[in-house]
Design a protein around this motif. Structure first.
Motif, PDB file in Angstrom:
ATOM      1  N   GLU A   9       0.835  -1.202   0.000  1.00 20.73           N
ATOM      2  CA  GLU A   9       0.000   0.000   0.000  1.00 20.73           C
ATOM      3  C   GLU A   9       0.871   1.254   0.000  1.00 20.73           C
ATOM      4  O   GLU A   9       2.021   1.234   0.443  1.00 20.73           O
ATOM      5  N   PRO A  10       0.295   2.388  -0.481  1.00 18.96           N
ATOM      6  CA  PRO A  10       1.093   3.624  -0.639  1.00 18.96           C
ATOM      7  C   PRO A  10       1.242   4.401   0.663  1.00 18.96           C
ATOM      8  O   PRO A  10       0.785   5.536   0.796  1.00 18.96           O
ATOM      9  N   TYR A  11       1.889   3.788   1.645  1.00 18.53           N
ATOM     10  CA  TYR A  11       2.160   4.437   2.924  1.00 18.53           C
ATOM     11  C   TYR A  11       3.674   4.442   3.145  1.00 18.53           C
ATOM     12  O   TYR A  11       4.379   3.527   2.697  1.00 18.53           O
ATOM     13  N   PRO A  12       4.197   5.434   3.836  1.00 22.68           N
ATOM     14  CA  PRO A  12       5.656   5.483   4.058  1.00 22.68           C
ATOM     15  C   PRO A  12       6.171   4.298   4.873  1.00 22.68           C
ATOM     16  O   PRO A  12       7.287   3.824   4.631  1.00 22.68           O
ATOM     17  N   MET A  13       5.392   3.823   5.848  1.00 22.12           N
ATOM     18  CA  MET A  13       5.833   2.668   6.619  1.00 22.12           C
ATOM     19  C   MET A  13       5.923   1.428   5.734  1.00 22.12           C
ATOM     20  O   MET A  13       6.869   0.638   5.835  1.00 22.12           O
ATOM     21  N   SER A  14       4.964   1.258   4.848  1.00 20.94           N
ATOM     22  CA  SER A  14       5.007   0.132   3.914  1.00 20.94           C
ATOM     23  C   SER A  14       6.209   0.234   2.990  1.00 20.94           C
ATOM     24  O   SER A  14       6.859  -0.775   2.675  1.00 20.94           O
ATOM     25  N   GLU A  15       6.518   1.449   2.547  1.00 18.84           N
ATOM     26  CA  GLU A  15       7.673   1.644   1.662  1.00 18.84           C
ATOM     27  C   GLU A  15       8.973   1.278   2.370  1.00 18.84           C
ATOM     28  O   GLU A  15       9.856   0.647   1.773  1.00 18.84           O
ATOM     29  N   ALA A  16       9.101   1.654   3.656  1.00 20.33           N
ATOM     30  CA  ALA A  16      10.318   1.331   4.402  1.00 20.33           C
ATOM     31  C   ALA A  16      10.488  -0.177   4.534  1.00 20.33           C
ATOM     32  O   ALA A  16      11.601  -0.702   4.415  1.00 20.33           O
ATOM     33  N   VAL A  17       9.397  -0.893   4.774  1.00 18.86           N
ATOM     34  CA  VAL A  17       9.475  -2.349   4.885  1.00 18.86           C
ATOM     35  C   VAL A  17       9.754  -2.973   3.525  1.00 18.86           C
ATOM     36  O   VAL A  17      10.554  -3.909   3.406  1.00 18.86           O
ATOM     37  N   ALA A  50       9.446  14.087   8.489  1.00 19.22           N
ATOM     38  CA  ALA A  50       9.238  12.754   9.068  1.00 19.22           C
ATOM     39  C   ALA A  50      10.339  11.821   8.608  1.00 19.22           C
ATOM     40  O   ALA A  50      10.942  12.016   7.545  1.00 19.22           O
ATOM     41  N   ALA A  51      10.588  10.820   9.436  1.00 21.58           N
ATOM     42  CA  ALA A  51      11.568   9.772   9.095  1.00 21.58           C
ATOM     43  C   ALA A  51      10.929   8.421   9.407  1.00 21.58           C
ATOM     44  O   ALA A  51      10.535   8.175  10.555  1.00 21.58           O
ATOM     45  N   TYR A  52      10.811   7.588   8.400  1.00 22.45           N
ATOM     46  CA  TYR A  52      10.273   6.239   8.573  1.00 22.45           C
ATOM     47  C   TYR A  52      11.429   5.247   8.422  1.00 22.45           C
ATOM     48  O   TYR A  52      12.098   5.215   7.378  1.00 22.45           O
ATOM     49  N   LEU A  53      11.667   4.484   9.455  1.00 18.76           N
ATOM     50  CA  LEU A  53      12.848   3.631   9.525  1.00 18.76           C
ATOM     51  C   LEU A  53      12.444   2.163   9.507  1.00 18.76           C
ATOM     52  O   LEU A  53      11.586   1.748  10.306  1.00 18.76           O
ATOM     53  N   PRO A  54      13.048   1.357   8.636  1.00 20.38           N
ATOM     54  CA  PRO A  54      12.765  -0.082   8.687  1.00 20.38           C
ATOM     55  C   PRO A  54      13.446  -0.708   9.909  1.00 20.38           C
ATOM     56  O   PRO A  54      14.540  -0.303  10.299  1.00 20.38           O
ATOM     57  N   ALA A 105      15.388  -2.207  16.587  1.00 25.75           N
ATOM     58  CA  ALA A 105      15.152  -3.528  15.996  1.00 25.75           C
ATOM     59  C   ALA A 105      15.805  -4.625  16.823  1.00 25.75           C
ATOM     60  O   ALA A 105      15.208  -5.695  17.040  1.00 25.75           O
ATOM     61  N   GLN A 106      17.020  -4.362  17.296  1.00 26.25           N
ATOM     62  CA  GLN A 106      17.685  -5.359  18.129  1.00 26.25           C
ATOM     63  C   GLN A 106      16.927  -5.577  19.440  1.00 26.25           C
ATOM     64  O   GLN A 106      16.799  -6.710  19.920  1.00 26.25           O
ATOM     65  N   SER A 107      16.409  -4.500  20.018  1.00 29.49           N
ATOM     66  CA  SER A 107      15.630  -4.637  21.253  1.00 29.49           C
ATOM     67  C   SER A 107      14.365  -5.442  21.004  1.00 29.49           C
ATOM     68  O   SER A 107      13.978  -6.285  21.822  1.00 29.49           O
ATOM     69  N   LEU A 108      13.720  -5.196  19.884  1.00 29.87           N
ATOM     70  CA  LEU A 108      12.516  -5.964  19.553  1.00 29.87           C
ATOM     71  C   LEU A 108      12.838  -7.431  19.337  1.00 29.87           C
ATOM     72  O   LEU A 108      12.096  -8.318  19.774  1.00 29.87           O
ATOM     73  N   ALA A 161      18.865  -9.147   8.022  1.00 24.82           N
ATOM     74  CA  ALA A 161      18.442  -8.865   6.651  1.00 24.82           C
ATOM     75  C   ALA A 161      16.956  -9.141   6.421  1.00 24.82           C
ATOM     76  O   ALA A 161      16.511  -9.240   5.282  1.00 24.82           O
ATOM     77  N   ARG A 162      16.188  -9.214   7.486  1.00 24.64           N
ATOM     78  CA  ARG A 162      14.745  -9.474   7.353  1.00 24.64           C
ATOM     79  C   ARG A 162      13.983  -8.387   8.099  1.00 24.64           C
ATOM     80  O   ARG A 162      14.269  -8.107   9.254  1.00 24.64           O
TER      81      ARG A 162
END
Length: 695
Positions: A224-232, A265-269, A306-309, A274-275
């Motif tokens: 979908e055309p969302y910034p979070m989706s684009e980062a993923v 805004a900053a959207y971070l993967p 990400a490492q904490s998650l 590598a996943r």
């Protein structure tokens, strides 16, 4: 610079005979600072940068004092000391040195701190270089201050967030840290959103503040055309530097967030191995654009989160496994014991967030025995891991089997020790087994290296019961010392026996006797009800914390109003003897009428007939039918059918004719309570019916 020691130190084995060519080409020198001895070795290029000859420098940092002005030395010492104290892995600082001709030149140093397994800093390896060219003499001080402040502000985002996440153990903990007001302050953002990838979709798990949620974005597709989706989707950060850019790139989302006054805004993967496991969006209302250094800081921030998650996900998975295994090894239910009130509790250890050790080998068990007796077991297998739990499960099963076979307490303990010794394990176990005759109050106990039990009297006072013991299970078999002395005490009505593992007793800085006295005092002042008392003791253990799990079993013998055996009738029914079967039915029918239970006569006769028939059909021997009238707080009739088979009754589906497979169903429907007891090599199936008092 402070003197850190002056003992002799030879050059490290990995110290190069000559400067690294790359360092030399970049006019960089290197040093190796041993913090234990205080000696700091420098290569030839470093000597040139400090403008000292090899014969002038004796590997002591204070020797450089003539080259580093006092103000610069204090500032450099502060930077190094702070890095050593706060657990940093490296540091960097600019400072000036005064050369032989009196001129001041800017120098930059960068050090990597090596620590031992306890976290203590032992060594610093780093580089020094002439920084005069990059810092003009006229504005060097102002530029350095501005750069240091900028670095401090930028890196503080990562440092503060990482520090806040250090104590987060679950995924929800991570989310809570990031979405609360302090988390947003640390991140420097106005609003935050976070989503996790699940089954090809992104599920929104956090948004802050609470009024920042955009309808329709709870679960979105990755395409979908969302910034979070684009980062993923791209595995790369998505930086939006102005409201105009936001509106142009994401026209579907922008109208829903205009009230937030977002300027960038900053959207971070969130990437692990590598996943992508999710993405996070930081929305700002007080800035436009991002410098390259700011982008790098934000990418590092995303990596840290990400490492904490990932750690939190692993923790939850292993906790689920550990808790499932622990629960599978412990008894799923504790049987109701006529004549006693029982409470059991278990508390897992929590050791500094170490997941693997949240599971232990402590266990309890309660074993109904023939003749109104009951066996109580408490034990602790050595270790805090899944292997300890697995051994515990096997040991609990064999102890229950040996007790149910009718062996004496000493024999039960000796056989369990032999079993553990022959098991493919190097673990030992402590254990205490108590066998109580609730009709007489006689209590027999054996102890295998375990702590003593406590006995609470009717007046509420509590004392430690000294039980002579033998070696722990496994060790007594290994050393051929299988004799376990039996201690006999009397458990009066309304008295309570307390069995526990050492996790409830041991306290940091106190010996075992002190812990037993503390526990005795807690029981002295505790609630009368065994369940409330068990809850209080476990709550105290939870507040105290500790590195050991806790198992607890309380058994209180009921007072004079507990059920007592009244009338008793018994009949032997041999297979192929219809006359004996008829006599047994007549005995039951007559006794039920005489004992004033006519209202339940049909139920009692039907269930008794079913139990007798099953015993004759499914075993090779005869059946012994016993009918008892029990009196106490309520009148009950108890029917027991004993046979020579150890096979337990099992539920079967009804046959096509509908005349078989309904036995246990009838028993469950018509009786108030029923169960099975081991009787030597056979068993007894029993059931009880509550009947009204005679007028």
């Amino acid at each position: 610079m402070a003197d850190r020691g002056a003992s002799a130190l030879s050059l490290p084995d990995d110290w190069p005979a000559r400067p690294d060519p790359i360092l030399a080409l970049n006019r960089m020198g290197s040093f190796d600072w041993d913090l234990d001895t205080g000696l700091m070795h420098m290569d030839a290029q470093a000597h040139d940068i400090f403008d000292v000859r090899p014969d002038e420098y004796d590997d002591r940092p204070e020797t450089l004092a003539k080259r580093v002005p006092p103000d610069e030395s204090r500032r450099l010492d502060t930077a190094v000391s702070q890095a050593l104290k706060d657990g940093s892995e490296n540091y960097g600082a600019y400072f000036r040195i005064r050369r032989r001709d009196g001129s001041l030149r800017w120098t930059h140093t960068q050090g990597y701190i090596r620590r031992d397994h306890t976290g203590r800093p032992r060594r610093i390896i780093g580089i020094v270089r002439d920084a005069t060219r990059e810092l003009a003499e006229s504005d060097a001080r102002s530029d350095e201050a501005a750069q240091d402040e900028a670095r401090r502000q930028q890196t503080s985002v990562v440092e503060l967030t990482t520090a806040a996440l250090a104590h987060a153990r679950t995924v929800q903990d991570v989310i809570d840290v990031l979405k609360d007001t302090h988390g947003l302050t640390h991140l420097g953002a106005t609003s935050l959103v976070m989503g996790l990838v699940e089954a090809g979709r992104i599920r929104l798990v956090a948004e802050g503040p609470s009024d920042a949620f955009v309808p329709g974005t709870r679960v979105t597709r990755i395409d979908e055309p969302y910034p979070m989706s684009e980062a993923v989707r791209t595995l790369g950060p998505c930086f939006i530097e102005s409201p105009e850019e936001f509106a142009e790139r994401y026209p579907v989302l922008w109208p829903h967030i205009t009230d937030l006054n977002i300027t960038s805004a900053a959207y971070l993967p969130l990437i692990v191995q590598a996943r992508p496991i999710g993405a996070m969006g930081l929305l700002y209302s007080d800035r436009r654009g991002f410098t390259p250094e700011e982008r790098n800081i934000l990418v590092a921030l995303g990596s840290s989160i990400a490492q904490s998650l990932q750690r939190a996900m692993f923790y939850e998975q292993e906790m689920d496994l550990a808790q499932g295994l622990q629960q599978a090894m412990l008894p799923r239910t504790i049987p109701s014991v006529p004549g006693a009130d029982v409470a059991v509790r278990y508390r897992a250890a929590t050791i500094g967030g170490s997941v693997g050790r949240d599971i232990g080998g402590d266990w309890y068990d309660l074993i109904p025995l023939p003749g109104g007796r009951v066996g109580a077991v408490i034990g602790d297998v050595q270790g805090h891991d899944t292997h300890a739990a697995a051994v515990m499960g096997q040991l609990r099963i064999v102890l229950r089997a040996y007790a149910a076979e009718g062996h004496t307490p000493a024999t039960v303990m000796a056989r369990a020790s032999v079993f553990l010794h022959e098991l493919d394990t190097d673990r030992s176990a402590t254990c205490l087994y108590a066998e109580a005759d609730l009709s007489t109050g006689v209590l027999q106990m054996v102890r295998a290296g375990h702590i003593d039990p406590l006995l609470r009297h009717t007046d509420g006072s509590c004392r430690r019961v000294t039980v002579p013991g033998g070696l722990p299970l496994g060790l007594s078999a290994e050393f051929g010392r299988l004799d376990y002395p039996v201690s006999t005490v009397e458990l009066d009505p309304d008295e309570t026996l307390l069995l526990c593992t050492d996790g409830l007793v041991e306290q940091p800085g106190a010996d075992l006797d002190d812990g037993m006295r503390t526990l005795t005092a807690l029981v002295d002042t505790g609630p009368d009800d065994v369940r409330d008392l068990a809850d209080r003791l476990i709550d105290v253990a939870a507040e105290r914390g500790g590195d050991d799990d806790v198992a607890l079993l309380l058994l209180r013998r009921r007072g004079p109003d507990s059920p007592r055996s009244g009338h008793r009738l018994q009949r032997h029914v041999a297979p192929g003897d219809p006359a004996a079967l008829s006599e047994a039915r007549h005995m039951i029918r007559t006794a039920v009428g005489v004992w004033g239970a006519r209202d339940r006569a049909d139920d009692i006769e039907l269930v008794a007939d079913e139990l007798i028939t099953n015993a004759l059909m499914h075993t090779e021997g005869s059946a012994i039918v016993t009918l008892r009238a029990l009196t106490g707080s309520e009148r009950r009739l108890r029917v027991e059918v004993e046979d020579s088979s150890s096979a337990l009754p099992r539920r079967r589906e009804a046959g096509e004719s509908g005349v078989s497979g309904r036995g246990l169903l009838l028993v469950e429907l018509l009786t108030d309570v029923w169960g099975v007891e081991a009787r030597g090599g056979g068993k007894a199936v029993w059931c009880e019916f509550v009947v009204p008092d005679p007028e």
